[in-house]
Design an enzyme around this catalytic site. Structure first.
Site, PDB file in Angstrom:
ATOM      1  N   ASP A 125     -21.183 -38.607-121.886  1.00 60.96           N
ATOM      2  CA  ASP A 125     -19.943 -38.798-121.133  1.00 60.96           C
ATOM      3  C   ASP A 125     -19.195 -40.054-121.594  1.00 60.96           C
ATOM      4  OD1 ASP A 125     -19.242 -36.792-119.360  1.00 60.96           O
ATOM      5  OD2 ASP A 125     -20.634 -37.461-117.802  1.00 60.96           O
TER       6      ASP A 125
ATOM      7  N   GLN B 168     -23.829 -35.135-113.470  1.00 62.34           N
ATOM      8  CA  GLN B 168     -22.560 -34.650-112.936  1.00 62.34           C
ATOM      9  C   GLN B 168     -22.092 -35.548-111.784  1.00 62.34           C
ATOM     10  OE1 GLN B 168     -20.713 -31.993-114.214  1.00 62.34           O
ATOM     11  NE2 GLN B 168     -19.151 -32.682-112.785  1.00 62.34           N
TER      12      GLN B 168
ATOM     13  N   LYS C 135     -20.278 -25.766-118.401  1.00 63.19           N
ATOM     14  CA  LYS C 135     -20.769 -26.605-119.501  1.00 63.19           C
ATOM     15  C   LYS C 135     -22.007 -25.981-120.140  1.00 63.19           C
ATOM     16  CE  LYS C 135     -18.915 -30.812-117.437  1.00 63.19           C
ATOM     17  NZ  LYS C 135     -19.137 -31.948-116.538  1.00 63.19           N
TER      18      LYS C 135
END
Ligand code: NAD
Length: 300
Positions: free
Chosen positions: A120, A97, A53
């Site tokens: 997200d 994460q 990422k």
């Protein structure tokens, strides 16, 4: 033989769009869209995801900040860091994460992220906004699946889509997006009876389960579009290999279009994360600045 939906090639197109958005934001407002990624602990798979990422973010000109924390930090310490990132005007997107080590309350961590920085799309306010059909930050994987589906079906209206899996990360938001696109949506899961015949009725099958090659050729209506979200690591002759939830070779003989694993949903997920980062910037701009771009934003 089914048409291959090339997620890698498509993700490059999305990343080019992101790079030009980033450039425009820099030139017109002096803002460098910046993503903060928080990694707690040493999970090897999470480390690989975070590295990928960050690398992609740099490639499109997005600023990246990495916060690596010991697995034994407390919930309070993690939330204090998130609070600092929420209040940092130079940080536009925050990604924690997942999964977090077992002693964390993941829901509380997700809820502590400012909804406008929630790249997200997991914050309850964003989940609710998606369910209500409002413009919001949408989870990256289902968003990537929609872009791939639109390649095959520019108009999804009236199509019957079966989503296998009902997780908050993939299955549920996927179903919401398909519903918004006027599909007829069936969600099936581990307690559903006779999944095969439900799938056989579908124009579109999205497999998001985490069971290798669960979906076989006799589940698929000839000509249907099949999106394989699953990532299952196996070892063949001592070598690690990734395979999906769909028996690719067999299903490709029946389907009209299919995504591969790897090279399908995975690259699109990262591209959509960076797309969400530029969208997050736009949500944080005051309206006067937004109008310079001619971009519509809801939060002013
Ligand atoms: P999850 O474990 O949270 O959810 C799995 C879902 O599958 C559950 O809703 C469960 O009810 C359902 N299920 C389990 N067994 C089933 C069965 N036999 N038949 C029908 N349904 C069944 O998983 P998740 O986070 O939604 O991820 C699903 C898969 O997608 C995993 O392999 C994951 O690695 C992968 N994934 C890939 C990406 C990507 O970018 N490509 C992103 C997220 C997840």
């Amino acid at each position: 033989m089914a048409q291959l939906i090339d997620g890698k090639a498509l993700s490059i197109q999305v990343l080019q769009q992101v790079a030009s958005d980033v450039e425009l934001l820099k030139v017109e407002s002096g803002i460098v869209p910046t993503l903060a990624v928080v990694l707690v602990g040493e999970d090897p798979a999470s480390q690989v995801y975070v590295r990928n990422k960050m690398k992609r973010a740099r490639e499109v000109g997005i600023g990246s900040r990495e916060h690596r924390l010991d697995a034994d930090i407390t919930q309070n310490e993690l939330e204090l860091l998130i609070d600092a990132l929420n209040n940092d005007a130079d940080v536009h997107g925050i990604l924690v994460q997942l999964p977090l080590p077992a002693h964390f309350n993941e829901d509380a961590v997700i809820a502590s992220i400012h909804p406008d920085k929630d790249v997200d799309g997991f914050h309850p306010l964003n989940v609710g906004a998606l369910a209500a059909g409002r413009d919001t930050l949408v989870p990256c994987t289902p968003q990537g699946c929609m872009i791939m589906l639109n390649q095959i079906h520019p108009d999804l209206s009236g199509k019957h889509a079966v989503v296998i899996g009902r997780s908050n990360i993939v299955g549920k938001p996927m179903a919401m997006l398909l519903l918004q696109a006027n599909c007829t949506v069936t969600i099936v899961h581990s307690h559903t009876q006779d999944i095969e015949s439900l799938c056989r009725n579908a124009d579109i099958v999205i497999a998001a389960v985490g069971r290798r090659e669960l979906v076989d050729a006799d589940w698929i209506k000839p000509g249907a579009t099949v999106i394989d979200v699953g990532i299952n690591a196996i070892e063949i002759d001592g070598k690690r290999k990734l395979i999906g939830d769909v028996a690719f070779e067999a299903v490709a003989g029946v389907a009209g279009a299919i995504t591969p694993v790897p090279g399908g949903v995975g690259p699109m997920t990262i591209a959509c994360l960076l797309l969400n980062t530029t969208r997050a910037v736009k949500r944080q701009l005051p309206r006067s600045t937004v109008m310079q771009f001619g971009v519509e934003v809801e939060n002013s």
